[in-house]
Design a protein around this motif. Structure first.
Motif, PDB file in Angstrom:
ATOM      1  N   ALA A 296     -35.955  -3.059  -8.673  1.00  0.00           N
ATOM      2  CA  ALA A 296     -35.162  -2.029  -7.995  1.00  0.00           C
ATOM      3  C   ALA A 296     -36.057  -1.006  -7.309  1.00  0.00           C
ATOM      4  O   ALA A 296     -35.785  -0.564  -6.187  1.00  0.00           O
ATOM      5  N   THR A 297     -37.152  -0.629  -7.978  1.00  0.00           N
ATOM      6  CA  THR A 297     -38.079   0.342  -7.391  1.00  0.00           C
ATOM      7  C   THR A 297     -38.870  -0.259  -6.235  1.00  0.00           C
ATOM      8  O   THR A 297     -39.021   0.356  -5.165  1.00  0.00           O
ATOM      9  N   GLY A 298     -39.373  -1.476  -6.428  1.00  0.00           N
ATOM     10  CA  GLY A 298     -40.224  -2.089  -5.412  1.00  0.00           C
ATOM     11  C   GLY A 298     -39.487  -2.542  -4.167  1.00  0.00           C
ATOM     12  O   GLY A 298     -40.026  -2.470  -3.056  1.00  0.00           O
ATOM     13  N   LEU A 299     -38.247  -3.015  -4.321  1.00  0.00           N
ATOM     14  CA  LEU A 299     -37.498  -3.561  -3.191  1.00  0.00           C
ATOM     15  C   LEU A 299     -36.405  -2.620  -2.702  1.00  0.00           C
ATOM     16  O   LEU A 299     -35.642  -2.982  -1.799  1.00  0.00           O
ATOM     17  N   ALA A 300     -36.313  -1.444  -3.300  1.00  0.00           N
ATOM     18  CA  ALA A 300     -35.320  -0.445  -2.900  1.00  0.00           C
ATOM     19  C   ALA A 300     -33.896  -0.999  -2.977  1.00  0.00           C
ATOM     20  O   ALA A 300     -33.097  -0.826  -2.053  1.00  0.00           O
ATOM     21  N   VAL A 301     -33.602  -1.693  -4.069  1.00  0.00           N
ATOM     22  CA  VAL A 301     -32.239  -2.158  -4.309  1.00  0.00           C
ATOM     23  C   VAL A 301     -31.715  -1.441  -5.549  1.00  0.00           C
ATOM     24  O   VAL A 301     -32.473  -0.800  -6.286  1.00  0.00           O
ATOM     25  N   SER A 302     -30.427  -1.527  -5.779  1.00  0.00           N
ATOM     26  CA  SER A 302     -29.853  -0.848  -6.930  1.00  0.00           C
ATOM     27  C   SER A 302     -30.264  -1.535  -8.232  1.00  0.00           C
ATOM     28  O   SER A 302     -30.523  -2.745  -8.262  1.00  0.00           O
ATOM     29  N   SER A 303     -30.313  -0.752  -9.295  1.00  0.00           N
ATOM     30  CA  SER A 303     -30.648  -1.314 -10.604  1.00  0.00           C
ATOM     31  C   SER A 303     -29.610  -2.343 -11.035  1.00  0.00           C
ATOM     32  O   SER A 303     -29.942  -3.339 -11.686  1.00  0.00           O
ATOM     33  N   LEU A 304     -28.347  -2.123 -10.673  1.00  0.00           N
ATOM     34  CA  LEU A 304     -27.289  -3.060 -11.017  1.00  0.00           C
ATOM     35  C   LEU A 304     -27.509  -4.411 -10.350  1.00  0.00           C
ATOM     36  O   LEU A 304     -27.391  -5.468 -10.993  1.00  0.00           O
ATOM     37  N   SER A 305     -27.864  -4.399  -9.068  1.00  0.00           N
ATOM     38  CA  SER A 305     -28.110  -5.655  -8.349  1.00  0.00           C
ATOM     39  C   SER A 305     -29.308  -6.392  -8.936  1.00  0.00           C
ATOM     40  O   SER A 305     -29.288  -7.629  -9.070  1.00  0.00           O
ATOM     41  N   ALA A 306     -30.352  -5.653  -9.287  1.00  0.00           N
ATOM     42  CA  ALA A 306     -31.538  -6.276  -9.875  1.00  0.00           C
ATOM     43  C   ALA A 306     -31.211  -6.895 -11.236  1.00  0.00           C
ATOM     44  O   ALA A 306     -31.732  -7.955 -11.591  1.00  0.00           O
ATOM     45  N   THR A 307     -30.335  -6.227 -11.998  1.00  0.00           N
ATOM     46  CA  THR A 307     -29.945  -6.767 -13.298  1.00  0.00           C
ATOM     47  C   THR A 307     -29.102  -8.024 -13.125  1.00  0.00           C
ATOM     48  O   THR A 307     -29.235  -8.986 -13.888  1.00  0.00           O
ATOM     49  N   ARG A 308     -28.227  -8.031 -12.115  1.00  0.00           N
ATOM     50  CA  ARG A 308     -27.441  -9.237 -11.838  1.00  0.00           C
ATOM     51  C   ARG A 308     -28.351 -10.434 -11.550  1.00  0.00           C
ATOM     52  O   ARG A 308     -28.041 -11.567 -11.936  1.00  0.00           O
ATOM     53  N   ALA A 309     -29.468 -10.177 -10.888  1.00  0.00           N
ATOM     54  CA  ALA A 309     -30.383 -11.272 -10.528  1.00  0.00           C
ATOM     55  C   ALA A 309     -30.928 -11.982 -11.758  1.00  0.00           C
ATOM     56  O   ALA A 309     -31.222 -13.187 -11.718  1.00  0.00           O
ATOM     57  N   MET A 310     -31.048 -11.264 -12.874  1.00  0.00           N
ATOM     58  CA  MET A 310     -31.555 -11.888 -14.093  1.00  0.00           C
ATOM     59  C   MET A 310     -30.568 -12.916 -14.639  1.00  0.00           C
ATOM     60  O   MET A 310     -30.964 -13.894 -15.285  1.00  0.00           O
ATOM     61  N   PHE A 311     -29.278 -12.716 -14.389  1.00  0.00           N
ATOM     62  CA  PHE A 311     -28.297 -13.706 -14.818  1.00  0.00           C
ATOM     63  C   PHE A 311     -28.328 -14.947 -13.918  1.00  0.00           C
ATOM     64  O   PHE A 311     -27.986 -16.046 -14.365  1.00  0.00           O
ATOM     65  N   VAL A 312     -28.764 -14.770 -12.668  1.00  0.00           N
ATOM     66  CA  VAL A 312     -29.004 -15.934 -11.810  1.00  0.00           C
ATOM     67  C   VAL A 312     -30.172 -16.743 -12.352  1.00  0.00           C
ATOM     68  O   VAL A 312     -30.147 -17.985 -12.366  1.00  0.00           O
ATOM     69  N   VAL A 313     -31.213 -16.048 -12.826  1.00  0.00           N
ATOM     70  CA  VAL A 313     -32.342 -16.731 -13.466  1.00  0.00           C
ATOM     71  C   VAL A 313     -31.854 -17.514 -14.680  1.00  0.00           C
ATOM     72  O   VAL A 313     -32.285 -18.659 -14.925  1.00  0.00           O
ATOM     73  N   TYR A 314     -30.954 -16.926 -15.436  1.00  0.00           N
ATOM     74  CA  TYR A 314     -30.358 -17.596 -16.597  1.00  0.00           C
ATOM     75  C   TYR A 314     -29.673 -18.897 -16.158  1.00  0.00           C
ATOM     76  O   TYR A 314     -29.827 -19.943 -16.801  1.00  0.00           O
ATOM     77  N   ALA A 315     -28.932 -18.836 -15.064  1.00  0.00           N
ATOM     78  CA  ALA A 315     -28.229 -20.019 -14.560  1.00  0.00           C
ATOM     79  C   ALA A 315     -29.207 -21.105 -14.108  1.00  0.00           C
ATOM     80  O   ALA A 315     -29.022 -22.293 -14.404  1.00  0.00           O
ATOM     81  N   LEU A 316     -30.251 -20.720 -13.398  1.00  0.00           N
ATOM     82  CA  LEU A 316     -31.243 -21.693 -12.939  1.00  0.00           C
ATOM     83  C   LEU A 316     -31.961 -22.346 -14.116  1.00  0.00           C
ATOM     84  O   LEU A 316     -32.306 -23.535 -14.073  1.00  0.00           O
ATOM     85  N   THR A 317     -32.194 -21.585 -15.160  1.00  0.00           N
ATOM     86  CA  THR A 317     -32.817 -22.147 -16.366  1.00  0.00           C
ATOM     87  C   THR A 317     -31.906 -23.184 -17.005  1.00  0.00           C
ATOM     88  O   THR A 317     -32.368 -24.219 -17.502  1.00  0.00           O
TER      89      THR A 317
END
Length: 419
Positions: free
Chosen positions: A181-202
């Motif tokens: 969120a800090t490095g890409l200037a996106v919201s913390s919520l969006s960055a947290t959602r991305a971790m669940f995409v990682v979960y799906a890919l795993t």
């Protein structure tokens, strides 16, 4: 052709390094899948309460989601008990991996409570440190078919060790959303959602791994059947395990993370670092479990390492400072998980080979149901400000479980060794 031979040779050498002697090589695939799932479990346990808070929910919702997840896991293990002796384990494992992929995608895209509760119920999300998902009875049954005696205990110890190590590494990934969120200037919520995409890919990667499993275990040739001669022993074990699971459900990792955030104001990254070191200590204890059980027995290893960890947990509830609290919780982590591989091996050792899938499911179901009742209670207590209550209740109940287990089973000798 050379490439195929080289790949087969590499797989054989890796199997000989990782697996104990006398274990069927297909177990390596299950250990790899356990490692991938452990990484996801590690960061989900820390990020789940953070994600729900960022969606605007409160402490009670964290407990409610955890409870719903565990109830769904219990239902899934019940179904496995009914179909496990009629459907190939490989097909059931493939289904579980596909369900994991769907769970991650759904959590990444939903924001309303009721849809999240539905996905939590039917999905594979794991809010705790231990594995209570659909995967557990399936992989345990397949692992039990791959070894016997001391080799089985060592194999389950490796399985638990890999789970603990990978969950520890995964906990460190809980810091990634804030950094992204800090490095890409996106919201913390969006960055947290991305971790669940990682979960799906795993989950998809695990599905590909399960495709490598043979349709059946050639050397085991075990016919699976419902519970029969061992029914009485399994029922007693299941009842006692349910007490332990209810106690553990009061303090699943997602709730312990919430407790640390509430009481000491720790960030997700700091909580993740704590769970990393806690996981590393738990993993180290897994290495001790197998040789210790060979010296003092499976049952004694389960009980006499578990009770001191509960004392540390109760003391942590009354600790006045963060350093002392973390020290007590880390001491608990160094002791509390030695009963995991020994418990699994003990169950598989006191039933006949044909009953093992049914026994794995039958003992897992009450654990999941009992654990499912507890998180919503802890969420309510935390919401009311009674921060120490879940820790004290968890520790007291676990001590009672240990004493009851020792009294009930100290005279029962498992296959291949002393109790």
């Amino acid at each position: 052709m050379r490439c195929n031979v080289s790949s087969a040779t590499l797989h054989s050498r890796l199997s000989s390094l990782v697996l104990p002697g006398g274990v069927e090589g297909g177990a390596l695939t299950l250990l790899a899948a356990r490692g991938l799932r452990g990484i996801c479990d590690g960061f989900v346990a820390v990020l789940l309460p953070v994600y729900l808070l960022r969606l605007g929910f409160g402490q009670l919702t964290v407990g409610l989601i955890s409870t719903t997840t565990l109830f769904g896991s219990a239902l899934a293990t019940v179904l496995i008990g009914f179909v496990g002796n009629r459907v190939a384990l490989r097909l059931l494992l493939l289904f579980a991996a596909a369900l994991m992929t769907g769970t991650g995608l759904a959590f990444a895209s939903l924001s309303s409570l009721w849809p999240l509760l539905v996905v939590a119920f039917i999905g594979t999300l794991n809010p705790g440190s231990g594995d209570v998902s659909l995967f557990l009875p399936l992989e345990h049954a397949r692992l039990a078919e791959s070894a016997s005696g001391d080799a089985r205990t060592s194999l389950f110890a490796r399985y638990s060790l890999i789970g603990a190590l990978s969950a520890a590494v995964g906990a460190l990934a809980a810091a990634l959303p804030d950094r992204i969120a800090t490095g890409l200037a996106v919201s913390s919520l969006s960055a947290t959602r991305a971790m669940f995409v990682v979960y799906a890919l795993t989950g998809f990667a695990i599905w590909l791994l399960y495709l490598r499993l043979p349709a059946r275990v050639p050397q085991a040739r075990v016919v699976r059947a419902p519970l029969g001669p061992s029914r009485g022993i399994v029922i007693r074990l299941a009842l006692l395990f349910s007490v332990d699971a209810f106690a553990g459900g009061l303090l699943v990792n997602s709730l312990l993370a919430l407790w640390l955030v509430q009481r000491f104001g720790l960030s997700p990254g700091a909580v993740g670092q704590f769970f990393f070191w806690a996981g590393m200590l738990s993993a180290g204890s897994q290495l001790v479990a197998a040789p210790l059980s060979r010296k003092i027995g499976l049952l004694n290893t389960m009980v006499f390492t578990h009770m001191p960890s509960s004392v540390c947990l109760i003391a942590a509830a009354f600790s006045p400072s963060l350093p002392l609290t973390l020290a007590l919780l880390l001491a608990r982590s160094a002791l509390s998980q030695m009963d995991v591989p020994t418990r699994s091996a003990y169950v598989m050792s006191v039933v006949t080979p044909m009953e093992r899938p049914a026994a794995a499911s039958f003992t897992a179901v009450p654990r999941s149901l009992a654990a499912a009742l507890a998180p919503v209670l802890s969420g309510t207590l935390l919401g009311l400000g009674w921060l120490g209550a879940p820790l004290v209740a968890c520790g007291v109940l676990k001590i009672a479980y240990d004493l009851s287990l020792l009294a009930a089973f100290r005279h029962i000798e498992p296959e291949g060794g002393s109790p």
